[in-house]
Write an enzyme that holds these catalytic residues in place. Structure first.
Site, PDB file in Angstrom:
ATOM      1  N   ASN A  13      60.507  47.269  17.300  1.00 13.17           N
ATOM      2  CA  ASN A  13      59.560  48.045  16.506  1.00 13.17           C
ATOM      3  C   ASN A  13      59.505  49.492  16.961  1.00 13.17           C
ATOM      4  O   ASN A  13      59.795  49.788  18.127  1.00 13.17           O
ATOM      5  CB  ASN A  13      58.132  47.497  16.650  1.00 13.17           C
ATOM      6  CG  ASN A  13      57.957  46.115  16.086  1.00 13.17           C
ATOM      7  OD1 ASN A  13      58.535  45.783  15.059  1.00 13.17           O
ATOM      8  ND2 ASN A  13      57.149  45.301  16.757  1.00 13.17           N
ATOM      9  N   ALA A  14      59.071  50.352  16.069  1.00 13.92           N
ATOM     10  CA  ALA A  14      58.630  51.684  16.466  1.00 13.92           C
ATOM     11  C   ALA A  14      57.134  51.599  16.749  1.00 13.92           C
ATOM     12  O   ALA A  14      56.371  51.111  15.913  1.00 13.92           O
ATOM     13  CB  ALA A  14      58.908  52.695  15.368  1.00 13.92           C
ATOM     14  N   GLY A  41      58.409  46.958  20.429  1.00 17.01           N
ATOM     15  CA  GLY A  41      58.720  45.605  19.967  1.00 17.01           C
ATOM     16  C   GLY A  41      58.993  44.730  21.167  1.00 17.01           C
ATOM     17  O   GLY A  41      59.671  45.141  22.122  1.00 17.01           O
ATOM     18  N   LEU A 225      47.162  36.552  34.328  1.00 13.69           N
ATOM     19  CA  LEU A 225      45.711  36.709  34.390  1.00 13.69           C
ATOM     20  C   LEU A 225      45.279  38.147  34.612  1.00 13.69           C
ATOM     21  O   LEU A 225      44.205  38.412  35.151  1.00 13.69           O
ATOM     22  CB  LEU A 225      45.156  35.815  35.510  1.00 13.69           C
ATOM     23  CG  LEU A 225      45.461  34.319  35.370  1.00 13.69           C
ATOM     24  CD1 LEU A 225      45.094  33.581  36.651  1.00 13.69           C
ATOM     25  CD2 LEU A 225      44.721  33.729  34.178  1.00 13.69           C
ATOM     26  N   GLY A 229      46.079  38.450  38.684  1.00 14.45           N
ATOM     27  CA  GLY A 229      47.405  37.969  39.055  1.00 14.45           C
ATOM     28  C   GLY A 229      47.957  36.988  38.042  1.00 14.45           C
ATOM     29  O   GLY A 229      47.883  37.212  36.836  1.00 14.45           O
ATOM     30  N   GLY A 255      53.174  43.137  29.629  1.00 16.26           N
ATOM     31  CA  GLY A 255      53.547  41.731  29.566  1.00 16.26           C
ATOM     32  C   GLY A 255      55.027  41.540  29.307  1.00 16.26           C
ATOM     33  O   GLY A 255      55.646  40.598  29.822  1.00 16.26           O
ATOM     34  N   ASP A 256      55.617  42.432  28.520  1.00 14.26           N
ATOM     35  CA  ASP A 256      57.052  42.348  28.249  1.00 14.26           C
ATOM     36  C   ASP A 256      57.866  42.635  29.509  1.00 14.26           C
ATOM     37  O   ASP A 256      58.887  41.982  29.763  1.00 14.26           O
ATOM     38  CB  ASP A 256      57.437  43.336  27.149  1.00 14.26           C
ATOM     39  CG  ASP A 256      56.717  43.048  25.838  1.00 14.26           C
ATOM     40  OD1 ASP A 256      56.446  41.873  25.561  1.00 14.26           O
ATOM     41  OD2 ASP A 256      56.417  44.019  25.114  1.00 14.26           O
ATOM     42  N   SER A 295      57.713  53.318  30.284  1.00 13.00           N
ATOM     43  CA  SER A 295      56.923  52.999  31.483  1.00 13.00           C
ATOM     44  C   SER A 295      57.631  52.014  32.406  1.00 13.00           C
ATOM     45  O   SER A 295      57.185  51.794  33.537  1.00 13.00           O
ATOM     46  CB  SER A 295      55.566  52.405  31.072  1.00 13.00           C
ATOM     47  OG  SER A 295      55.692  51.069  30.624  1.00 13.00           O
TER      48      SER A 295
END
Length: 305
Positions: A13-14, A41, A225, A229, A255-256, A295
């Site tokens: 995705n953009a 994405g 979590l 952690g 998360g990715d 990032s």
């Protein structure tokens, strides 16, 4: 010998990002910062995160023949991802509309676009990529039938990692293939809600969520979590993984990066708890920087944390 440490099958995705003092309530308009456009994405993010860490990575995805699609291809190639599996055309490139508040928390609305046209036939046509890869990772920003086809096309030695985001009911054959199933609190509760047992959803102990998820068929489970952690669960038991304390700036894509790092380390033979601890460090670096793909840290930056 595998050509790739990791094959990511998923979305590209953009990301259209606006900073806000607070997210709007229903019917409310708030002013925000200048619009920033970033490659994103979940699938594309995971591929870039893994490649930045040093993993030999390939991406199977679909983008539009447009400026956003070119932005995504450029980002993948700059990170060292093999884009031989990136298909072009069929619909506009997917777009994610993201608001980020001063604490770094985000809210996201996704227009799938070309991601919704990544088909089971596309997966079958990419059989060579599966046989060339040690680990296969997927998410749910592509059609569920396509994820099912990914599972059906796994090579005998593939390890399958799934982050069911955005969460939805999962077929038993998908759950049974997961090693691990990686979920946050919200995703865990949605999947556990499939059982119809209110106690499963209401239980506020992550250890219990992990055990209940494990009982649904995955070979292993990781529950993230946030600041607390993570924990990992398998037939060997449940184990907590400590968080890394940092000042979060933007959680977009964290998360990715966690999932990508975990998948790469597992493919290298690292035990689940140790791989999750490393992934937590990768995610911790990512949240100290703005944006998603930009990032993501290198292995050296993670080592310096």
């Amino acid at each position: 010998m595998y050509d790739y440490d990791l094959l990511v099958v998923g979305s590209a995705n953009a990301d259209l990002v606006i900073g806000v003092e607070r997210r709007p309530a229903a019917g409310e308009t708030v002013l925000g910062s200048d619009l920033a456009v970033h490659p994103g994405g979940k699938g594309a993010n995971q591929a870039v995160a893994a490649a930045r860490l040093g993993a030999r990575t390939a991406l199977l995805a679909r983008i539009g023949d447009d400026a956003y699609g070119r932005l995504l291809l450029d980002s993948q190639r700059a990170a060292g991802v093999d884009t031989v599996g990136v298909l072009v055309g069929g619909a506009p490139t997917g777009v994610a509309l993201i608001t980020v508040d001063p604490s770094g928390d985000n809210s996201i609305v996704v227009s799938p676009g070309a991601n919704g046209r990544l088909t089971p036939q596309d997966v079958r046509a990419a059989a060579g990529l599966f046989h060339a890869s040690r680990v296969v990772s997927a998410q749910l920003e592509i059609p569920l039938e396509t994820v099912v086809e990914v599972v059906r096309n796994l090579a005998p030695d593939n390890r399958f990692v799934l982050n069911p985001s955005p969460p939805r009911p999962l077929p038993a054959e998908v759950l049974a293939a997961c090693d691990p199933l990686i979920v946050n609190e919200h995703e865990a509760k949605v999947i556990l809600g499939e059982t119809g047992t209110g106690d499963a959803v209401a239980d506020d102990r992550p250890e219990e969520w992990a055990r209940l998820l494990l009982a649904k068929g995955p070979k292993s489970v990781v529950v993230t979590l946030g600041a607390e952690g993570a924990l990992v669960a398998s037939a060997e038991g449940v184990e907590r993984v400590a968080a890394v304390k940092v000042d979060a700036v933007d959680t977009t894509g964290a998360g990715d990066s966690f999932t990508a790092a975990l998948a790469w380390k597992l493919g290298a033979g690292v035990p689940l708890a140790e791989a999750a601890a490393y992934a937590a460090r990768v995610g911790a670096v990512a949240v100290t920087r703005r944006g998603a793909q930009e990032s993501f840290p290198t292995a050296a930056e993670v080592g310096a944390l």
